[in-house]
Design a protein around this motif. Structure first.
Motif, PDB file in Angstrom:
ATOM      1  N   TRP A  23     -43.313 -48.573-147.203  1.00 29.30           N
ATOM      2  CA  TRP A  23     -43.450 -47.185-147.332  1.00 29.30           C
ATOM      3  C   TRP A  23     -42.436 -46.712-148.551  1.00 29.30           C
ATOM      4  CZ3 TRP A  23     -38.813 -43.885-146.220  1.00 29.30           C
ATOM      5  CH2 TRP A  23     -39.037 -42.527-146.264  1.00 29.30           C
ATOM      6  N   PRO A  61     -40.262 -43.448-149.867  1.00 32.64           N
ATOM      7  CA  PRO A  61     -39.768 -42.129-149.641  1.00 32.64           C
ATOM      8  C   PRO A  61     -40.212 -41.110-150.464  1.00 32.64           C
ATOM      9  CG  PRO A  61     -38.140 -43.400-150.745  1.00 32.64           C
ATOM     10  CD  PRO A  61     -39.187 -44.289-150.505  1.00 32.64           C
ATOM     11  N   GLY A  76     -40.139 -39.533-142.785  1.00 33.74           N
ATOM     12  CA  GLY A  76     -39.126 -40.004-143.685  1.00 33.74           C
ATOM     13  C   GLY A  76     -38.051 -40.724-143.120  1.00 33.74           C
ATOM     14  N   PRO A  82     -38.750 -45.867-142.297  1.00 34.96           N
ATOM     15  CA  PRO A  82     -37.852 -46.991-142.747  1.00 34.96           C
ATOM     16  C   PRO A  82     -37.425 -47.505-141.538  1.00 34.96           C
ATOM     17  CG  PRO A  82     -36.958 -44.636-143.174  1.00 34.96           C
ATOM     18  CD  PRO A  82     -38.472 -44.603-142.925  1.00 34.96           C
ATOM     19  N   GLU A 102     -39.675 -50.119-140.459  1.00 36.96           N
ATOM     20  CA  GLU A 102     -39.741 -51.467-141.146  1.00 36.96           C
ATOM     21  C   GLU A 102     -38.431 -52.246-141.039  1.00 36.96           C
ATOM     22  OE1 GLU A 102     -40.010 -50.222-145.230  1.00 36.96           O
ATOM     23  OE2 GLU A 102     -42.316 -49.832-145.132  1.00 36.96           O
TER      24      GLU A 102
END
Lengths: 667, 359
Positions: free
Chosen positions: B39, B41, B141, B145, B148
């Motif tokens: 990903w 941002p 957003g 993360p 992940e």
């Protein structure tokens, strides 16, 4: 306001201003205060010459009024209409004009009405356009919503009137429209000077401009900026002087061939205070002096990562500017311009780049500049150096906004530290510095080839560079460490106001509060060099962020006409298989006088309410029936005569099957 | 040293792909790697992750109810503020869609969702609106993360999306990455990008459709939208204004030239909004609007498509299915939507279009 920031008319190297006629002074009003200028000035050059150097405040920090960013303006009498918005750097200074900056004001507008004497006093003392740059309404003052004129058709449109664009226009047959942002043709070639045995830029530009003026099929639009590209259609905003009065228009142009000769922009070095007033790019400083004789202050420091910064230092020094020093982020750079500077006695320092530019204690718009050591492994900063003007040069970035807007691709090129165009688009060519060419001759050749109709594969264009032993290649655009406190570090100079991140965070939101508008390509490249955007993503991110324009309610509505009358036994696709392979369409009668709402579920018991055990669905009112509803139910329910309940907002309602509907016989 | 081998290689970079990989590892104890680009941002999101999606099938609502409850519990254990609550509006304007939405509201209500008919003339004067309250939406957003990081904690290996995947003669697959050979028993294509990248158009199931989409973000609006999340069924547009005011994200089907006027018309009262970012991409859907799952292509990749905006919230159910331990109703639901049941797809079709006559 007089013009304290003009070089003498006879300044060497034409730094007295080739575009202005000092024999024809004029005066206009800006935000209520009188500004003196010369014929040939733009509003921006006149304001800078007059010492109006600030565009406005961004979260309490002054931001420079410059070629990268200046708020739109309009004649006071027309300030409320988008059609009247103009760009300062493209608007000729016209005597008697009464101009105001558009967009949100730092002070309430009502002050002008309630206390005009105070407003006049404040205006009189102002060195700012007084916009609130941290207000999202800033964009509202632009021409994005202006009503465009009728579509103009041409055989080719060339965007950019530099040497590549002029060459492309001349090489094209048929009706050609050449669009140039500045008030005159020529582009940036003069900044670079003569390279090797190439034709001197002044001579080349004069020759090409003369040929264009003599070519009836070429229409030149100066003070015109193409701001949107979709397919083979461009939107262009132009500022004109008609019968002595300023006016603006938005045009729609279309052509089967569009040549983007948009040149290369100078990147903004990243350091605290990099957009403060009196911090200028090298190309902008050159043009201000060469076109308009404008130079802010008497002393200057030049910070550069390339050799052309030294050339500017030499020209400025010869023109009477006190060039305090030239710093270079590269170590031990080699260039004939370095040698000339040494011979001229200019102080040189390599391995240094700007760390911060802060307002000097003595005021008067002066700066205190600190430099940091750029040698790998070494750390340290210089003492603070006071100066009137910091010229902070950067590396080049091809201007590809229109290319990306038109659907073109881009990728980060680590050899040049820029985003370059990739692939192709039907009918659209990128030429000159926008295509990555660096030499003047190569730019000219690429322009000539862009519209070649011979059908033959064009010859590869040679773009030789002087050996690095003699001319050190440009370094990357300097980026200083993050600093707490005042002095924002912006990634680029445009409207995005994207900030250097303090820490690289993976969970940064997609658009951080500081990144209000689209990211410019310069923002993306700086973010790549900071490591906050992966190299592999840079092209895609630039493509995504290089959009422009506004969204507005166009009045679009879906077609809501009812489909052709369905047979009474038809059921929609989403009810297929729900109630067996062969469900029955029936007419239901409720136990009381009520309408049954379409979509309600039918259950075999008043206690049930789980849709998974429903045995039917109300479809709607059958034609010609006042009370009752068409419904689809499981065939077993009909066969076994099970009591049925429709569940609606009031709870279960007992219903009876009054009629079984039959499918019409096939014709 | 033998090549590393995984039971499943999950191809995809969406929250759904991450949740699937994580659940198969942590709950079902499978050896899993995830194949896809990380990903970023700064990239535009290609859609929203909502715990409800338009559907007129009761079994889908039952799956959404269960799947979202499990997913939210899981997200709560992964990190804080990974999802928010919204009251999305679903808007129908065409007569057939109005009927569809009317039925959908009763299904949602009957399944336990707080669904109601809404009236807002600023949004539509003639159409109908269904509001579903307290719907979860992944916090874009923040969730990506966090997911992940969760996968890293679980030891799920990340393999870049550029890795080449080929079937092995003796069964299973090999993944080639950076000179390394990695084995996998099953390859799951868990999002649109993975399907587009790994399955040529000729290899995709005939029910799969590839359609252009745009995702758009505006500069912050000075006004709040009439509702922070609106799905315009007849316009193919979803708009979302995070935090009730500020930047608007919009997603629309179609090429940009056609989609932009539809988006502009779907932001009533917002005033002119500056376009800050835009992405054009291809969305994989199904011709009948129902999910489609199963092996396809000459390489027999397992593809999952048609889960719409709710894919992430169905991840626990899909994970059980892939692990071979689905609930009875889950097996029934997914088997009915398996590629091998194409002949009986009419019984799962989920679209308001084209009424079909019955006898």
């Amino acid at each position: 306001v007089k013009s304290p920031h003009r070089l003498p008319a006879d300044a060497k190297h034409g730094f007295g201003g080739a575009a202005i006629d000092r024999g024809k002074p004029l005066s206009f009003r800006f935000n209520g205060q009188p500004v003196e200028a010369f014929e040939g000035d733009t509003v921006l050059s006149a304001l800078l010459a007059a010492g109006i150097e600030t565009a406005g405040m961004w979260h309490g920090e002054p931001v420079a009024l410059d070629e990268r960013f200046s708020p739109p303006i309009a004649l006071r009498a027309k300030a409320g209409t988008p059609d009247a918005a103009m760009a300062m750097d493209r608007t000729p200074a016209v005597g008697g004009a009464d101009l105001v900056a558009l967009g949100p004001h730092e002070r309430p507008l009502s002050l002008d009405r309630s206390a005009p004497w105070l407003a006049r006093l404040l205006h009189h003392a102002s060195h700012s356009a007084e916009r609130r740059l941290d207000d999202p309404r800033l964009i509202e003052g632009t021409w994005l919503r202006a009503t465009p004129l009728d579509l103009l058709e041409a055989d080719a449109i060339v965007v950019g009137g530099g040497v590549a664009g002029m060459s492309a226009a001349l090489a094209t047959s048929g009706k050609v429209v050449l669009i140039e942002r500045r008030t005159t043709l020529g582009g940036d070639a003069r900044f670079f000077g003569t390279i090797g045995d190439e034709e001197p830029p002044d001579e080349l530009i004069a020759r090409l401009a003369s040929r264009i003026a003599g070519t009836a099929s070429i229409t030149v639009l100066t003070s015109a900026e193409a701001f949107a590209l979709s397919g083979n259609r461009l939107r262009v905003h132009q500022v004109l002087v008609e019968n002595g009065a300023l006016t603006a228009r938005v045009m729609r142009l279309t052509a089967p061939r569009i040549v983007l000769a948009t040149g290369a922009a100078e990147r903004l070095p990243v350091f605290p205070g990099n957009r403060a007033p009196r911090v200028t790019g090298a190309v902008a400083a050159f043009h201000r002096a060469e076109r308009f004789g404008v130079w802010q202050g008497h002393s200057a420091i030049l910070a550069t990562p390339h050799n052309f910064g030294y050339r500017l230092a030499l020209l400025a020094s010869d023109a009477g500017v006190d060039v305090q020093r030239v710093t270079d982020s590269r170590t031990a750079p080699q260039s004939r311009f370095v040698d000339f500077c040494k011979a001229s006695g200019i102080t040189l320092a390599s391995g240094l780049s700007p760390r911060a530019a802060d307002p000097a204690p003595q005021g008067n718009g002066a700066l205190s500049v600190t430099f940091g050591v750029t040698i790998e492994g070494a750390a340290g900063s210089t003492e603070t150096i006071p100066t009137d003007h910091l010229i902070a040069a950067g590396n080049w970035q091809p201007r590809l906004a229109l290319w990306l807007m038109g659907g073109g691709r881009a990728a980060y090129d680590p050899r040049h530290s820029w985003l370059g165009a990739r692939g192709g688009l039907d009918g659209i060519a990128v030429v000159g510095a926008a295509a990555g060419y660096r030499g003047t001759a190569a730019c000219v050749r690429s322009g000539e080839q862009a519209v070649s109709s011979s059908g033959e594969t064009p010859e590869p264009i040679s773009d030789p560079q002087i050996d690095a032993i003699f001319e050190t290649p440009p370094g990357i655009t300097p980026i200083a460490p993050w600093r707490a406190g005042r002095g924002a570090s912006f990634l680029d100079g445009g409207l995005s106001f994207a900030l250097r991140p303090q820490q690289l965070r993976k969970d940064a939101p997609v658009l951080t509060p500081g990144q209000i508008y689209s990211l410019s390509i310069g923002d993306v490249v700086a973010a790549v060099e900071l490591g906050s955007i992966p190299v592999a993503d840079a092209g895609a991110i630039a493509e995504e962020r290089s959009v422009g324009g506004e969204l507005a309610d166009t009045g679009w509505r879906p077609a809501t006409t009812a489909p052709a009358a369905a047979a009474p036994t038809d059921i929609p696709a989403y009810l297929h298989g729900r109630f067996g392979a062969r469900p029955q369409v029936v007419v239901l009668l409720p136990g009381d006088q009520r309408n049954l709402e379409p979509g309600c579920l039918i259950y075999p018991s008043s206690d049930l309410g789980d849709p998974l055990v429903a045995v039917g669905v109300v479809l709607g009112q059958p034609p010609g029936v006042a009370i009752g509803a068409r419904a689809v139910v499981a065939r077993a329910v009909v066969a076994e005569g099970i009591a049925l309940f429709v569940r609606d907002t009031s709870g279960p309602v007992a219903v009876q099957i009054s009629e079984k509907l039959k499918a019409p016989r096939p014709a | 040293v033998s090549d590393p081998h995984y039971d499943l290689a999950i191809c995809g970079g969406t929250p759904f792909a991450c949740l699937l990989a994580g659940l198969l590892t942590s709950v079902h104890h499978r050896r899993v790697c995830i194949v896809g680009d990380r990903w970023s941002p700064y990239r535009m999101p290609h859609g929203l992750d909502l715990s409800v999606m338009p559907s007129a099938r009761p079994e889908t609502w039952a799956m959404l109810k269960r799947g979202s409850a499990e997913t939210l519990k899981l997200l709560g254990g992964i990190g804080r503020h990974l999802f928010e609550r919204v009251d999305p509006l679903f808007v129908a304007e065409a007569p057939a869609t109005t009927d569809y939405l009317g039925h959908m509201r009763w299904l949602a209500l009957g399944t336990g969702f707080s669904a109601e008919k809404a009236v807002d003339r600023a949004i539509t004067a003639e159409g109908t609106i269904c509001r579903i309250r307290d719907v979860a939406i992944l916090a874009g957003g923040k969730a990506e993360p966090a997911l992940e990081a969760w996968l890293e904690d679980l030891g799920v290996r990340h393999i870049p999306g550029a890795a080449e995947i080929a079937p092995r003669r003796e069964g299973g697959f090999t993944l080639q990455h950076d000179g390394e050979t990695i084995g996998a028993t099953q390859v799951v294509l868990a999002d649109d990008e993975a399907i587009l990248a790994r399955l040529a158009a000729s290899e995709r199931h005939r029910l799969l459709s590839a359609a252009p989409m745009i995702a758009l973000a505006t500069a912050p609006a000075t006004k709040a939208l009439a509702s922070s999340c609106v799905s315009w069924l007849d316009r193919g547009v979803i708009v979302h204004q995070r935090g009730g005011k500020g930047q608007v994200n919009a997603f629309a089907t179609g090429e940009a030239d056609a989609a932009l006027p539809r988006i502009g018309a779907s932001l009533p009262g917002a005033g002119p909004l500056h376009r800050a970012a835009e992405a054009r991409f291809i969305r994989i859907g199904t011709a009948d609007g129902a999910p489609l799952i199963g092996r396809m292509g000459k390489q027999h990749f397992t593809a999952i498509a048609g889960l719409g905006e709710s894919a992430a919230f169905l991840a626990p159910i899909i994970a059980r299915y892939l692990a071979g331990v689905p609930g009875e109703d889950e097996a029934r639901y997914l088997e009915a939507r398996d590629v091998t049941r194409a002949k009986t797809r009419a019984s799962v079709a989920d679209t308001p279009l084209a009424p079909e006559p019955i006898s």
